[in-house]
Scaffold this active site. Structure first.
Site, PDB file in Angstrom:
ATOM      1  N   CYS A 117       0.823  -1.226   0.000  1.00  0.00           N
ATOM      2  CA  CYS A 117       0.000   0.000   0.000  1.00  0.00           C
ATOM      3  C   CYS A 117       0.850   1.267   0.000  1.00  0.00           C
ATOM      4  CB  CYS A 117      -0.954   0.002   1.187  1.00  0.00           C
ATOM      5  SG  CYS A 117      -1.973  -1.463   1.273  1.00  0.00           S
ATOM      6  N   HIS A 258      -3.339   6.958   2.607  1.00  0.00           N
ATOM      7  CA  HIS A 258      -3.747   5.660   2.061  1.00  0.00           C
ATOM      8  C   HIS A 258      -5.141   5.356   2.583  1.00  0.00           C
ATOM      9  CE1 HIS A 258      -4.068   1.580   1.004  1.00  0.00           C
ATOM     10  NE2 HIS A 258      -3.821   1.100   2.199  1.00  0.00           N
ATOM     11  N   ASN A 288     -10.054  -0.443   0.009  1.00  0.00           N
ATOM     12  CA  ASN A 288      -8.592  -0.347  -0.001  1.00  0.00           C
ATOM     13  C   ASN A 288      -8.070  -0.894  -1.336  1.00  0.00           C
ATOM     14  OD1 ASN A 288      -5.844  -0.712   0.382  1.00  0.00           O
ATOM     15  ND2 ASN A 288      -6.041  -1.576   2.437  1.00  0.00           N
TER      16      ASN A 288
END
Ligand code: UT7
Length: 331
Positions: A117, A258, A288
């Site tokens: 990520c 993020h 996500n």
């Protein structure tokens, strides 16, 4: 070529597959509810790639938009980095597939970068350093993920959290100093690999019939532990970069974190003593998307007028590895 005074983002682009999977639909196939997913994560829906739609396909869509936004031609790109944990193939790099699909010159340097990520921030820093060396002129930096291909759709603790998509930026040099990417802070807690990983299919544990049957090729996450490290890593990364540049948090016009969990973003906002409105949040619509999350959010923020000339923007991320990173940008 001489070295530029600074490196700047010249254009952005993003793409998400057409298919939207809502929490209510997920609740039809696993034991979960819209209420649980929304209150624990903030996610309402996510995009899922069509059958046959690959990470490279999504990357190409986002890249075309970024190159057009930068008002450049394909021939202007001489460096391509794809940040991903869901490459089309274990090898070679998805960047090579994207190069060919886009029609970039064979003289373009192409490689993938795996920092999960945090991958986009790692790739942005890498591209900036390569452009800053004076040896490359324009870099295409893409975060692209098909996480629907690595989640176990029977595991309610992970499958509700992730989605597919891609975001891209074009990075170039500028003669103007103190603009663009002002700095980055990268790091990793390498002792925490087991908290978020795909245990099977690598050289340590090549796929067997038993490993496939046991689901070892799916993403596994110890959510509660990862949550704590996510907050710690993002706080550290944000604090370090602001201290390094002697910039008080209130001078940051927009934080693009993020997009993993709204509660993590709220914790960072509290730590930096900034109102939540100063944070760009779109995880409710995407879930996500790992390395794609920040470039998708950055593109949406720019196109919706949330970033103005002269603004300071802070990017901050956390992911498997466990990696973390931050980047400070002046527009
Ligand atoms: O991209 C970077 C990496 N990822 C992250 O940043 C994720 C970090 N972690 C998180 O976001 C959160 O830990 C989660 C959203 C994954 C989980 O939230 P939580 O508040 O930590 O919940 P939990 O794991 O403690 O689970 C609470 C309960 C458990 O039941 P019991 O043991 O209390 O009876 C779970 O079994 O919720 C249950 N549960 C669910 N219930 C309904 C877990 N997943 C679900 C689900 N639907 N999807």
């Amino acid at each position: 070529m001489s070295s530029p005074a600074s490196t700047v983002i010249l254009g952005t682009g993003a793409y998400a597959p057409a298919r939207v999977l809502t929490n209510a639909e997920l609740a039809l196939t696993i034991e979960t509810s819209d209420e649980w997913i929304r209150t624990r994560s903030g996610i309402r829906e996510r995009h899922i790639a069509a059958p046959g739609e690959t990470t490279s396909d999504m990357a190409v869509h986002a890249a075309r938009l970024a190159i057009a936004d930068a008002k450049l031609q394909l021939a202007d790109i001489d460096l391509l980095i794809v940040a991903t944990i869901t490459p089309d193939l274990p090898m070679p790099a998805t960047a090579c597939i994207v190069q060919h699909k886009l029609g970039l010159a064979t003289s373009t340097a192409c490689f993938d970068l795996n920092a999960a990520c945090s991958g986009f921030i790692y790739a942005l820093d890498t591209a900036s350093a390569m452009i800053g060396s004076g040896r490359y002129r324009h870099a295409l930096v893409i975060g692209a993920e098909k996480l629907s291909s690595i989640v176990d759709w029977k595991d309610r603790t992970t499958c509700v959290l992730f989605g597919d998509g891609a975001g891209a930026v074009v990075v170039g040099g500028s003669a103007q100093p103190n603009i663009g990417l002002l700095g980055t802070k990268l790091g990793a807690y390498g002792d925490c690999v087991d908290l978020l990983c795909i245990p099977g299919g690598g050289s340590n544990a090549p796929a067997t019939a038993a490993s496939l049957a046991g689901g070892d090729h799916f993403l596994k996450m110890k959510g509660k532990e990862v949550f704590k490290y996510a907050v710690r890593g993002m706080e550290e990364a944000a604090r370090d970069i602001l201290e390094q540049h002697a910039i008080p948090a209130h001078q940051i016009a927009l934080v693009i974190p993020h997009q993993a969990n709204l509660r993590i973003i709220e914790a960072i906002a509290q730590y930096l003593e900034l109102p939540l409105e100063r944070f760009f949040v779109n995880l409710d619509r995407y879930g996500n998307t790992s390395a794609a999350s920040i470039p998708i959010a950055l593109d949406e923020a720019r196109r919706s007028g949330r970033i103005k000339s002269g603004d300071l923007t802070l990017l901050v991320a956390f992911g498997a590895g466990l990696t973390y990173g931050s980047a400070l940008l002046r527009w």
